[in-house]
Design a protein around this motif. Structure first.
Motif, PDB file in Angstrom:
ATOM      1  N   UNK A 102       0.828  -1.217   0.000  1.00  0.00           N
ATOM      2  CA  UNK A 102       0.000   0.000   0.000  1.00  0.00           C
ATOM      3  C   UNK A 102       0.858   1.260   0.000  1.00  0.00           C
ATOM      4  N   UNK A 188      -7.745   2.513   3.259  1.00  0.00           N
ATOM      5  CA  UNK A 188      -8.446   1.803   2.191  1.00  0.00           C
ATOM      6  C   UNK A 188      -7.644   1.646   0.909  1.00  0.00           C
ATOM      7  N   UNK A 190      -5.507  -0.275  -1.773  1.00  0.00           N
ATOM      8  CA  UNK A 190      -5.491  -1.689  -2.155  1.00  0.00           C
ATOM      9  C   UNK A 190      -4.108  -2.283  -1.960  1.00  0.00           C
ATOM     10  N   UNK A 191      -4.037  -3.500  -1.434  1.00  0.00           N
ATOM     11  CA  UNK A 191      -2.781  -4.231  -1.314  1.00  0.00           C
ATOM     12  C   UNK A 191      -2.997  -5.698  -1.597  1.00  0.00           C
ATOM     13  N   UNK A 192      -2.024  -6.317  -2.207  1.00  0.00           N
ATOM     14  CA  UNK A 192      -2.148  -7.739  -2.509  1.00  0.00           C
ATOM     15  C   UNK A 192      -0.895  -8.232  -3.216  1.00  0.00           C
ATOM     16  N   UNK A 193      -1.012  -9.387  -3.851  1.00  0.00           N
ATOM     17  CA  UNK A 193       0.153  -9.882  -4.588  1.00  0.00           C
ATOM     18  C   UNK A 193      -0.270 -10.587  -5.859  1.00  0.00           C
ATOM     19  N   UNK A 194       0.691 -10.703  -6.768  1.00  0.00           N
ATOM     20  CA  UNK A 194       0.464 -11.366  -8.056  1.00  0.00           C
ATOM     21  C   UNK A 194       1.353 -12.602  -8.095  1.00  0.00           C
ATOM     22  N   UNK A 195       0.753 -13.805  -8.047  1.00  0.00           N
ATOM     23  CA  UNK A 195       1.585 -15.023  -8.101  1.00  0.00           C
ATOM     24  C   UNK A 195       2.256 -15.167  -9.473  1.00  0.00           C
TER      25      UNK A 195
ATOM     26  N   UNK B 201      -0.489 -15.505 -12.228  1.00  0.00           N
ATOM     27  CA  UNK B 201      -1.845 -15.897 -11.881  1.00  0.00           C
ATOM     28  C   UNK B 201      -2.677 -14.648 -11.614  1.00  0.00           C
ATOM     29  N   UNK B 202      -3.937 -14.847 -11.262  1.00  0.00           N
ATOM     30  CA  UNK B 202      -4.800 -13.707 -10.921  1.00  0.00           C
ATOM     31  C   UNK B 202      -4.269 -12.999  -9.672  1.00  0.00           C
ATOM     32  N   UNK B 203      -4.347 -11.661  -9.639  1.00  0.00           N
ATOM     33  CA  UNK B 203      -3.942 -10.936  -8.439  1.00  0.00           C
ATOM     34  C   UNK B 203      -4.726 -11.424  -7.220  1.00  0.00           C
ATOM     35  N   UNK B 204      -4.032 -11.513  -6.076  1.00  0.00           N
ATOM     36  CA  UNK B 204      -4.634 -11.981  -4.830  1.00  0.00           C
ATOM     37  C   UNK B 204      -4.733 -10.789  -3.866  1.00  0.00           C
ATOM     38  N   UNK B 205      -5.947 -10.234  -3.646  1.00  0.00           N
ATOM     39  CA  UNK B 205      -6.064  -9.101  -2.727  1.00  0.00           C
ATOM     40  C   UNK B 205      -5.868  -9.566  -1.290  1.00  0.00           C
ATOM     41  N   UNK B 206      -5.294  -8.696  -0.455  1.00  0.00           N
ATOM     42  CA  UNK B 206      -5.262  -8.958   0.980  1.00  0.00           C
ATOM     43  C   UNK B 206      -6.683  -8.997   1.522  1.00  0.00           C
ATOM     44  N   UNK B 208      -7.884  -7.391   4.009  1.00  0.00           N
ATOM     45  CA  UNK B 208      -8.321  -6.012   4.229  1.00  0.00           C
ATOM     46  C   UNK B 208      -8.674  -5.318   2.914  1.00  0.00           C
ATOM     47  N   UNK B 209      -7.958  -5.653   1.863  1.00  0.00           N
ATOM     48  CA  UNK B 209      -8.208  -4.996   0.577  1.00  0.00           C
ATOM     49  C   UNK B 209      -9.545  -5.444  -0.008  1.00  0.00           C
ATOM     50  N   UNK B 212     -12.143  -3.330   2.112  1.00  0.00           N
ATOM     51  CA  UNK B 212     -12.129  -1.867   2.057  1.00  0.00           C
ATOM     52  C   UNK B 212     -11.277  -1.280   0.949  1.00  0.00           C
ATOM     53  N   UNK B 213     -10.587  -2.097   0.186  1.00  0.00           N
ATOM     54  CA  UNK B 213      -9.632  -1.561  -0.795  1.00  0.00           C
ATOM     55  C   UNK B 213     -10.206  -1.409  -2.191  1.00  0.00           C
ATOM     56  N   UNK B 216      -9.374  -4.678  -7.719  1.00  0.00           N
ATOM     57  CA  UNK B 216      -7.945  -4.728  -8.023  1.00  0.00           C
ATOM     58  C   UNK B 216      -7.615  -3.545  -8.942  1.00  0.00           C
ATOM     59  N   UNK B 217      -6.610  -2.733  -8.591  1.00  0.00           N
ATOM     60  CA  UNK B 217      -6.311  -1.556  -9.412  1.00  0.00           C
ATOM     61  C   UNK B 217      -5.909  -1.948 -10.839  1.00  0.00           C
ATOM     62  N   UNK B 220      -2.304  -3.177 -11.513  1.00  0.00           N
ATOM     63  CA  UNK B 220      -2.001  -4.544 -11.063  1.00  0.00           C
ATOM     64  C   UNK B 220      -2.624  -5.559 -12.032  1.00  0.00           C
ATOM     65  N   UNK B 224      -0.453  -8.316 -14.335  1.00  0.00           N
ATOM     66  CA  UNK B 224      -0.691  -9.759 -14.342  1.00  0.00           C
ATOM     67  C   UNK B 224      -1.016 -10.247 -15.754  1.00  0.00           C
TER      68      UNK B 224
END
Lengths: 227, 227
Positions: A102, A188, A190-195, B201-206, B208-209, B212-213, B216-217, B220, B224
């Protein structure tokens, strides 16, 4: 988020991210088994570091306590001459994802990275050399070396094999999403990850192999399917 | 099968596989643009080489002639202190395939590997440091840095940025199938290659995201999809 340190010495002691430590030889061997390319670090005669990509293989029951890692190269390559009896560093990194924090500060990558440091031994004994070269082929394509003719004397003479003991090693692993500031989470953002993962396409036969080589061998098919 | 050498000096002159040389800065920048992880080689105070994976970015119009490559790390990391004003080697390797030769000797990998050697400069100037950190985020996820808050002073103070000039560099590229012995081809042994590529792969939101986030932006999602 862990780091393995096997017989940690000052030079393999991870000074950052101790929470990422795993003290587990099996985890180290698993990363080395999954990787395909090692990055070999050498000190050149000029004293500067040089990092080269290389195929490799591990013999868990090799002649060194803890097992032996092998890399190979042309006897004509400058780095091979420089590596003999010198300390080298072999790093194998698997990239598992991009971590979208974030904030810029909390961006990161998910990875598993094995770092092995040791004295490079040039393998002279013919039986160990041939076994190591077979392991390197089978590391790329499991089962393939048994389907191939033996090395010729000329091929063996042209190939240098370098052994590095799997004694001094560390493993650093990061997984999952970002570790963000509470304020940024509350805001608020957005945070996450891309495998990420490495995948194989269909094997591509040479033109000659299509006409006279028969179907794609099962070892090559299996390798492509496993990735 | 080519190698680029830009302002080749003895230490970046490729001594093996000259046929793999490409004398083309654009090709070097393309490999650096596509790669995600660099392997940074340093000489430690003990004199042995250390190879660590690192995020990186390139500023083609950076302060150095030929452009500037940036890596970053925690100011608390031992390697960062050791790198200042020292010669380092930054290697970025893209693995493109496994080459199944008709003999063990002709097994190989398809790859594109950029090797940059230069004197590491610790970036102290705030504007260059913030720009470099933004480039490193955008190298992972293009467009993301513009969507994030600015670094805090504390974050900037905790982060070291190292600049390496893109002056002394080489690029080695191998593609296609094996180059085998005519006897092995005539014997009808199968030869070919297995293409490899990195996919997302598909982005994985946290968690919390998700609550409230928001979605996916787009940066991101685009990252992907591009892999």
């Amino acid at each position: 988020m862990t780091t393995t340190q096997l017989s940690p010495t000052p030079r393999t002691t991870v000074t950052r991210g101790r929470s990422r430590a795993v003290l587990d030889r099996d985890a180290l061997l698993a990363v080395l088994a999954e990787g395909l390319v090692a990055h070999l670090g050498l000190a050149t005669p000029g004293g500067h570091p040089l990092v080269l990509p290389s195929a490799y293989a591990v013999d868990p029951s090799g002649p060194d306590a803890g097992g032996t890692l092998y890399v190979h190269g042309s006897v004509a390559a400058g780095w091979v001459r420089g590596a003999a009896d010198a300390t080298v560093c072999v790093t194998v990194t698997l990239l598992d994802g991009l971590v979208a924090g974030r904030s810029a500060f909390h961006h990161s990558m998910n990875y598993r990275s094995a770092v092995v440091i040791g004295t490079a031994r040039v393998v002279d004994e013919a039986a160990e050399k041939e076994r190591a070269l077979g392991l390197i082929v089978d590391h790329m394509i499991p089962g393939r070396s048994a389907t191939l003719r033996a090395h010729t004397r000329k091929e063996l003479a042209a190939t240098a094999v370098i052994a590095v003991p799997l004694e001094e090693a560390s493993l650093k692993i990061r997984g999952g999403g970002p570790v963000d500031e509470p304020d940024d989470v509350e805001a608020g953002v957005w945070g996450g990850h891309v495998p990420l993962r490495l995948v194989a396409g269909d094997p591509v036969p040479d033109a000659d192999a299509v006409t006279s080589g028969g179907p794609v061998p099962p070892d090559v098919v299996a390798r492509a399917r496993a990735l």
